[in-house]
Scaffold this motif. Structure first.
Motif, PDB file in Angstrom:
ATOM      1  N   UNK A   1       0.825  -1.215   0.000  1.00  0.00           N
ATOM      2  CA  UNK A   1       0.000   0.000   0.000  1.00  0.00           C
ATOM      3  C   UNK A   1       0.857   1.262   0.000  1.00  0.00           C
ATOM      4  N   UNK A   2       0.440   2.219  -0.819  1.00  0.00           N
ATOM      5  CA  UNK A   2       1.164   3.474  -0.901  1.00  0.00           C
ATOM      6  C   UNK A   2       2.290   3.493  -1.903  1.00  0.00           C
ATOM      7  N   UNK A   3       2.696   2.333  -2.373  1.00  0.00           N
ATOM      8  CA  UNK A   3       3.762   2.260  -3.361  1.00  0.00           C
ATOM      9  C   UNK A   3       3.166   2.345  -4.771  1.00  0.00           C
TER      10      UNK A   3
ATOM     11  N   UNK B   1      -1.735  13.486 -14.603  1.00  0.00           N
ATOM     12  CA  UNK B   1      -2.444  13.975 -13.426  1.00  0.00           C
ATOM     13  C   UNK B   1      -2.691  12.851 -12.424  1.00  0.00           C
ATOM     14  N   UNK B   2      -3.038  11.664 -12.913  1.00  0.00           N
ATOM     15  CA  UNK B   2      -3.188  10.522 -12.011  1.00  0.00           C
ATOM     16  C   UNK B   2      -1.891  10.303 -11.232  1.00  0.00           C
ATOM     17  N   UNK B   3      -0.768  10.320 -11.928  1.00  0.00           N
ATOM     18  CA  UNK B   3       0.526  10.111 -11.261  1.00  0.00           C
ATOM     19  C   UNK B   3       0.816  11.223 -10.260  1.00  0.00           C
ATOM     20  N   UNK B   4       0.502  12.460 -10.635  1.00  0.00           N
ATOM     21  CA  UNK B   4       0.750  13.594  -9.753  1.00  0.00           C
ATOM     22  C   UNK B   4      -0.011  13.460  -8.444  1.00  0.00           C
ATOM     23  N   UNK B   5      -1.236  12.940  -8.503  1.00  0.00           N
ATOM     24  CA  UNK B   5      -2.071  12.820  -7.313  1.00  0.00           C
ATOM     25  C   UNK B   5      -1.979  11.436  -6.666  1.00  0.00           C
ATOM     26  N   UNK B   6      -1.069  10.600  -7.154  1.00  0.00           N
ATOM     27  CA  UNK B   6      -0.844   9.298  -6.536  1.00  0.00           C
ATOM     28  C   UNK B   6      -1.998   8.340  -6.686  1.00  0.00           C
ATOM     29  N   UNK B   7      -2.690   8.402  -7.839  1.00  0.00           N
ATOM     30  CA  UNK B   7      -3.823   7.519  -8.108  1.00  0.00           C
ATOM     31  C   UNK B   7      -3.477   6.592  -9.274  1.00  0.00           C
ATOM     32  N   UNK B   8      -4.168   5.475  -9.383  1.00  0.00           N
ATOM     33  CA  UNK B   8      -3.923   4.507 -10.456  1.00  0.00           C
ATOM     34  C   UNK B   8      -4.815   4.819 -11.655  1.00  0.00           C
TER      35      UNK B   8
ATOM     36  N   UNK C   1     -10.804   4.396  -5.094  1.00  0.00           N
ATOM     37  CA  UNK C   1     -10.194   4.799  -3.833  1.00  0.00           C
ATOM     38  C   UNK C   1     -10.640   3.890  -2.699  1.00  0.00           C
ATOM     39  N   UNK C   2      -9.927   4.020  -1.584  1.00  0.00           N
ATOM     40  CA  UNK C   2     -10.222   3.296  -0.353  1.00  0.00           C
ATOM     41  C   UNK C   2     -10.706   4.326   0.672  1.00  0.00           C
ATOM     42  N   UNK C   3     -11.972   4.268   1.035  1.00  0.00           N
ATOM     43  CA  UNK C   3     -12.526   5.270   1.946  1.00  0.00           C
ATOM     44  C   UNK C   3     -11.940   5.180   3.351  1.00  0.00           C
ATOM     45  N   UNK C   4     -11.218   4.102   3.654  1.00  0.00           N
ATOM     46  CA  UNK C   4     -10.566   3.969   4.953  1.00  0.00           C
ATOM     47  C   UNK C   4      -9.140   4.523   4.936  1.00  0.00           C
ATOM     48  N   UNK C   5      -8.739   5.127   3.831  1.00  0.00           N
ATOM     49  CA  UNK C   5      -7.415   5.744   3.713  1.00  0.00           C
ATOM     50  C   UNK C   5      -7.607   7.265   3.709  1.00  0.00           C
ATOM     51  N   UNK C   6      -7.472   7.923   4.867  1.00  0.00           N
ATOM     52  CA  UNK C   6      -7.755   9.367   4.950  1.00  0.00           C
ATOM     53  C   UNK C   6      -6.901  10.198   4.005  1.00  0.00           C
TER      54      UNK C   6
ATOM     55  N   UNK D   1      -5.628   9.353   1.104  1.00  0.00           N
ATOM     56  CA  UNK D   1      -6.127   9.192  -0.258  1.00  0.00           C
ATOM     57  C   UNK D   1      -7.408   9.989  -0.464  1.00  0.00           C
ATOM     58  N   UNK D   2      -8.319   9.934   0.503  1.00  0.00           N
ATOM     59  CA  UNK D   2      -9.595  10.622   0.353  1.00  0.00           C
ATOM     60  C   UNK D   2      -9.418  12.137   0.321  1.00  0.00           C
ATOM     61  N   UNK D   3      -8.394  12.650   0.969  1.00  0.00           N
ATOM     62  CA  UNK D   3      -8.114  14.090   0.913  1.00  0.00           C
ATOM     63  C   UNK D   3      -7.735  14.531  -0.495  1.00  0.00           C
ATOM     64  N   UNK D   4      -7.186  13.610  -1.285  1.00  0.00           N
ATOM     65  CA  UNK D   4      -6.718  13.956  -2.630  1.00  0.00           C
ATOM     66  C   UNK D   4      -7.815  13.875  -3.682  1.00  0.00           C
ATOM     67  N   UNK D   5      -8.891  13.166  -3.388  1.00  0.00           N
ATOM     68  CA  UNK D   5      -9.898  12.892  -4.413  1.00  0.00           C
ATOM     69  C   UNK D   5     -10.524  14.174  -4.952  1.00  0.00           C
ATOM     70  N   UNK D   6     -10.947  15.069  -4.063  1.00  0.00           N
ATOM     71  CA  UNK D   6     -11.633  16.273  -4.519  1.00  0.00           C
ATOM     72  C   UNK D   6     -10.713  17.165  -5.351  1.00  0.00           C
ATOM     73  N   UNK D   7      -9.503  17.390  -4.877  1.00  0.00           N
ATOM     74  CA  UNK D   7      -8.585  18.246  -5.638  1.00  0.00           C
ATOM     75  C   UNK D   7      -8.214  17.600  -6.966  1.00  0.00           C
ATOM     76  N   UNK D   8      -8.124  16.285  -6.995  1.00  0.00           N
ATOM     77  CA  UNK D   8      -7.831  15.583  -8.238  1.00  0.00           C
ATOM     78  C   UNK D   8      -8.976  15.734  -9.234  1.00  0.00           C
ATOM     79  N   UNK D   9     -10.201  15.569  -8.763  1.00  0.00           N
ATOM     80  CA  UNK D   9     -11.354  15.750  -9.647  1.00  0.00           C
ATOM     81  C   UNK D   9     -11.357  17.157 -10.251  1.00  0.00           C
TER      82      UNK D   9
END
Length: 515
Positions: free
Chosen positions: A289-291, A403-410, A430-435, A437-445
């Motif tokens: 996870x995280x890699x 952009x996916x790479x910049x925000x650490x998403x697959x 995303x994993x809703x139990x990963x705080x 990751x969830x912080x990045x979702x809105x800014x990524x969108x």
């Protein structure tokens, strides 16, 4: 988030009146009920949580609820079945609204000779499929990838499927609608009482109104007519894989003319390796996870499941003699191209059912991709519309994957090819139990929207969090389209009770809350 002050005492009075009209057992107001009607893919399920829900069973009960909502100035949020996960599910834009749940309305009327159906909003794709099978009707459905939702709701939200009838909104023919004042109207030929042509001729007489109720909050659709596909003699096609990311360009340029000419009549959807792998395995089976996913990891996943970097399924439907000729035409179009694999598929009437969305069978297995990261999974998507052009698709792929790479998403994209356009669906798993990751979702969108808007590409539907953001990108002449929508909204719904904020359309009494 969009919210405004809610008169909870007024809502309590309205709910009691609604219970008297439809039965108290169909009014849902417990904390458990409020959670059930929330957005289950949200980082914060309370952000759009309703105060309760009401579930009428007839058009007369819908009318009664709407009249009570007008009397008490209570905002309603209409859902058919509330299964549109990734777009908000059952949850309203305005927190504290009452969900108008139409899932108990499940009538089905099929005209087998003409290949049409009249459905109520609670009819799911599984319901309609079972009805067709039970009555041995020579008709096929077009189903979306996740088929547990409403037939009517999917068409009204411009959902898509995999057969030649995959543009579901284009197959709508005739609606019954309760207007915001409780009046009842039928569109098209349905405006003539007892017309046998309601599901046969779309325009009717004078202005045509069916599309007005797609993705809008101008009324509550209680019946929807839809054209169904006649059962074909055969379905032939190819499952095509290509090996490299840059193969996307020539792949689109090969398919596009075949689609424009009508040789391919369904909308092929080109997905990357992750679209396939996310339903077959979990990320933590391959990397910590995280890699990040390295090229060697991607290669190992592809090798295990024998999938290309991009893959697409193309199909043609009809008489076997014609389909065999079409197969030769398509094969010739791909001759000399660097194809990794081109596997022919064949189904002929009398064969065992293929059991896939390509043959009109509803499925839910694509929901498994929400589990890719583990934990309580979820997804949201950004899906701009582009011209069908290989160079533009490659440019879109490069910018978006960066952009996916910049925000650490697959990176999880697909490109669905229509007759004159393509839709680039970008899934954010995303994993809703990963705080973190969830912080990045809105800014990524928001970064995805900003990037596509700069190219003058716009979204075709979106999550409840982003309806205002997307509406704002339609900016011609100082947002003339939005101003037109608002004038219609104010004329039909002066109390602003129906789904305020839907598709960025706000009534006058809540317009200052537009985000």
């Amino acid at each position: 988030m969009n919210s405004t002050a809610i008169d909870t005492a007024g809502i309590a009075r309205a709910l009691r009146a609604m219970g008297s009209a439809i039965g108290a057992q169909y009014v849902f107001t417990t904390e458990e009920d409020r959670i059930a009607y929330s957005d289950h893919y949200s980082a914060d399920e309370t952000s759009h949580q309703p105060l309760g829900a009401v579930a009428p069973a007839t058009v007369e009960e819908v009318q009664a609820i709407i009249r009570i909502a007008n009397e008490h100035k209570v905002p309603l949020w209409t859902i058919s079945r509330g299964k549109n996960f990734g777009y908000g599910g059952s949850a309203p834009v305005v927190k504290g609204s009452i969900v108008l749940d139409l899932s108990r309305m499940k009538k089905i009327e099929v005209d087998a000779e003409n290949g049409t159906v009249l459905v109520e909003p609670g009819v799911s794709f599984f319901d309609l499929f079972d009805f067709i099978q039970e009555h041995k009707l020579p008709l096929w459905l077009s189903v979306p990838g996740n088929s547990w939702g409403s037939v009517a709701g999917n068409a009204l939200d411009r959902g898509v499927g995999y057969t030649t009838y995959g543009d579901h909104a284009a197959r709508i023919c005739g609606l019954e609608v309760v207007l915001p004042d409780g009046d009842l109207v039928r569109t098209g030929m349905g405006a003539m009482s007892g017309s046998p042509n309601w599901q046969l001729y779309k325009p009717g007489y004078g202005p045509s109104w069916d599309t007005m109720f797609c993705q809008s909050n101008f009324g509550v659709v209680t019946k929807l007519g839809l054209w169904l596909m006649p059962e074909p003699e055969s379905v032939l096609g190819f499952d095509i894989d290509v090996d490299k990311p840059e193969d996307l360009g020539w792949l689109i340029d090969t398919l596009a003319p075949l689609r424009r000419q009508g040789i391919i009549q369904q909308s092929p959807s080109i997905g990357n390796w992750l679209r396939a792998a996310a339903t077959l395995t979990l990320r933590d089976e391959w990397v910590e996870p995280g890699k990040p996913l390295t090229e060697s990891v991607i290669t190992a996943i592809r090798k295990k499941f024998n999938i290309g970097w991009w893959g697409v399924a193309v199909r043609w439907y009809g008489p076997l003699e014609i389909n065999e000729a079409t197969s030769r035409v398509v094969e010739k179009a791909f001759a000399g191209k660097p194809v990794m694999a081109m596997r022919p598929t064949r189904w002929v009437k009398g064969d065992a059912p293929e059991g896939s969305p390509a043959t009109g069978v509803p499925v839910t297995y694509p929901l498994a991709n929400a589990n890719w990261f583990g934990g309580r999974g979820g997804h949201v998507s950004y899906s701009p519309v582009l011209p069908v052009n290989g160079a533009l698709a490659l440019d879109q792929y490069r910018r978006t994957s960066a952009l996916y790479a910049e925000y650490g998403m697959d990176y999880h994209p697909s490109f669905a090819i229509g007759e004159r356009h393509m839709t680039n669906v970008n899934q954010l798993l995303f994993n809703r139990d990963d705080p973190d990751m969830m912080k990045r979702v809105d800014s990524f969108m928001r970064a995805l929207v900003k990037d596509a808007t700069a190219k003058r590409y716009a979204e075709y539907r979106t999550h409840i969090d982003y309806m205002d953001l997307i509406a704002d990108t339609f900016d011609f002449n100082n947002h003339a389209l939005r101003r037109l929508n608002e004038r219609v909204k104010d004329a039909l719904d002066p109390n602003g009770i129906l789904s305020p904020g839907k598709s960025g359309i706000w009534p006058a009494n809540r317009r200052e809350k537009r985000s």
